[in-house]
Design a protein around this motif. Structure first.
Motif, PDB file in Angstrom:
ATOM      1  N   GLY A  39     -75.209 -76.959 -53.263  1.00 42.93           N
ATOM      2  CA  GLY A  39     -75.684 -76.434 -54.414  1.00 42.93           C
ATOM      3  C   GLY A  39     -74.774 -75.338 -54.744  1.00 42.93           C
ATOM      4  N   ASN A  40     -75.313 -74.177 -55.081  1.00 43.94           N
ATOM      5  CA  ASN A  40     -74.376 -73.068 -55.687  1.00 43.94           C
ATOM      6  C   ASN A  40     -74.013 -72.134 -54.478  1.00 43.94           C
ATOM      7  N   PHE A  41     -74.405 -72.363 -53.078  1.00 44.30           N
ATOM      8  CA  PHE A  41     -73.925 -71.587 -52.169  1.00 44.30           C
ATOM      9  C   PHE A  41     -72.524 -72.142 -51.552  1.00 44.30           C
ATOM     10  N   VAL A  42     -71.667 -71.368 -51.327  1.00 43.36           N
ATOM     11  CA  VAL A  42     -70.134 -71.580 -50.662  1.00 43.36           C
ATOM     12  C   VAL A  42     -69.987 -71.012 -49.558  1.00 43.36           C
ATOM     13  N   TYR A  43     -69.666 -71.458 -48.357  1.00 45.33           N
ATOM     14  CA  TYR A  43     -69.278 -70.926 -47.297  1.00 45.33           C
ATOM     15  C   TYR A  43     -68.007 -71.511 -46.530  1.00 45.33           C
ATOM     16  N   GLY A  44     -67.181 -70.619 -45.755  1.00 42.92           N
ATOM     17  CA  GLY A  44     -66.133 -71.184 -45.277  1.00 42.92           C
ATOM     18  C   GLY A  44     -65.492 -70.296 -44.038  1.00 42.92           C
ATOM     19  N   LEU A  45     -64.112 -70.758 -43.875  1.00 45.05           N
ATOM     20  CA  LEU A  45     -63.461 -69.931 -43.036  1.00 45.05           C
ATOM     21  C   LEU A  45     -62.120 -69.366 -43.993  1.00 45.05           C
ATOM     22  N   GLU A  46     -61.478 -68.232 -43.501  1.00 45.55           N
ATOM     23  CA  GLU A  46     -60.089 -68.054 -43.987  1.00 45.55           C
ATOM     24  C   GLU A  46     -59.370 -67.183 -43.130  1.00 45.55           C
ATOM     25  N   GLY A  47     -58.185 -67.498 -42.773  1.00 43.83           N
ATOM     26  CA  GLY A  47     -57.228 -66.650 -41.952  1.00 43.83           C
ATOM     27  C   GLY A  47     -56.160 -66.336 -43.102  1.00 43.83           C
ATOM     28  N   ASP A  48     -55.612 -65.109 -42.681  1.00 46.10           N
ATOM     29  CA  ASP A  48     -54.190 -64.496 -43.371  1.00 46.10           C
ATOM     30  C   ASP A  48     -53.432 -63.843 -42.453  1.00 46.10           C
ATOM     31  N   ILE A  49     -51.933 -63.794 -42.855  1.00 48.20           N
ATOM     32  CA  ILE A  49     -51.114 -62.779 -42.035  1.00 48.20           C
ATOM     33  C   ILE A  49     -50.214 -62.085 -43.315  1.00 48.20           C
ATOM     34  N   ASN A  50     -50.212 -60.878 -43.066  1.00 52.79           N
ATOM     35  CA  ASN A  50     -49.699 -59.988 -43.949  1.00 52.79           C
ATOM     36  C   ASN A  50     -48.718 -58.823 -43.594  1.00 52.79           C
TER      37      ASN A  50
END
Length: 275
Positions: free
Chosen positions: A107-118
């Motif tokens: 529906g309107n709900f969004v969920y997930g995983l994210e990785g970053d390197i900086n």
């Protein structure tokens, strides 16, 4: 006669109907259909880059760990509070890197995983001169350097698609980074309570793990492309190391952890990105 009038009336009715139909058809020809905003799905894999500013808090404490008051020889006093020094080491710098993640949507709900390197531009030295409290006399000069050369995160994200093109989300999870610090401290003392010209030095470097939390907003500005504005608070805990007495400290001083530096690595990041 009646038939003639009926024919004329019938022709008038037909003409009226034809006129209405032609007018309706003309209106249909010139009126454009009402556009309906598309509903975008945020689900799927994404990759992108980011850049922004960081504000680092490398607060530190220099505390005695050996014998003091009369120098590093016999008869000294351990953990002398008169020789403990604390300072806030604040600085700002550039940050930038890359991120990748995956979203699911219900529906309107969004969920997930994210990785970053900086890349992280934290590289700061705090120089201070402290006046010793009685019964000590003189000053203690310190130079404490702190660095956080790079950091990465692995975070969960959960948010709401507030419109067909706007996603508002919160995020949090693991943070890690390469931290390092070095200390040089030197006494310039008066009287007989401290040795003259004592100097202490130490350094440490390692990769630390901690935590992060934050939030942001993502805007779909064209199909499959989005801009994001994001804030993260990062805490990598404390880096602790010994500062050994290296001059004017007595014969056994090089073997003693005469001082201990404890540096707190916290950072706030405000950045923009494109996915």
């Amino acid at each position: 006669m009646k038939n003639s009038k009926l024919i004329v009336l019938s022709m008038a009715i037909v003409g009226t109907i034809l006129g209405v139909n032609s007018s309706y058809a003309a209106d249909m020809a010139v009126k454009a259909p009402v556009a309906v905003a598309p509903i975008y799905s945020w689900a799927g894999f994404y990759i992108g880059g980011n850049a922004g500013a960081g504000s680092g808090e490398g607060s530190y404490t220099l505390a005695p760990g050996g014998c003091f008051l009369t120098g590093c020889g016999a008869g000294g006093v351990a953990a002398n509070p008169l020789r403990t020094f604390t300072e806030d080491n604040l600085n700002t710098f550039f940050v930038g890197g890359a991120q990748a993640g995956y979203n699911w949507q219900a529906g309107n709900f969004v969920y997930g995983l994210e990785g970053d390197i900086n890349y992280n531009g934290w590289n700061n030295t705090s120089n201070n001169i402290y006046t010793l409290a009685a019964p000590l006399a003189g000053t203690f000069t310190t130079a404490v350097s702190t660095k956080l050369n790079w950091f990465g995160t692995v975070r969960g994200r959960i948010g709401v698609a507030a419109s067909s093109s706007i996603l508002i989300y919160g995020t949090g999870g693991l943070a890690y980074g390469q931290v390092s610090s070095s200390t040089v401290g030197a006494f310039s003392a008066l009287g007989g309570f401290t040795a003259l010209g004592e100097t202490y030095a130490g350094t440490a470097s390692n990769t630390r793990a901690g935590w992060t939390v934050g939030g942001g907003m993502e805007w779909l500005f064209m199909p499959n492309w989005s801009l994001k504005w994001e804030y993260l608070y990062i805490d990598l805990g404390k880096l602790n190391y010994a500062d050994r007495c290296i001059s004017a400290c007595g014969a056994i001083a090089p073997l003693l952890p005469a001082y201990a530096t404890s540096v707190q690595f916290r950072e706030q990041v405000a950045r923009v990105g494109i996915n």
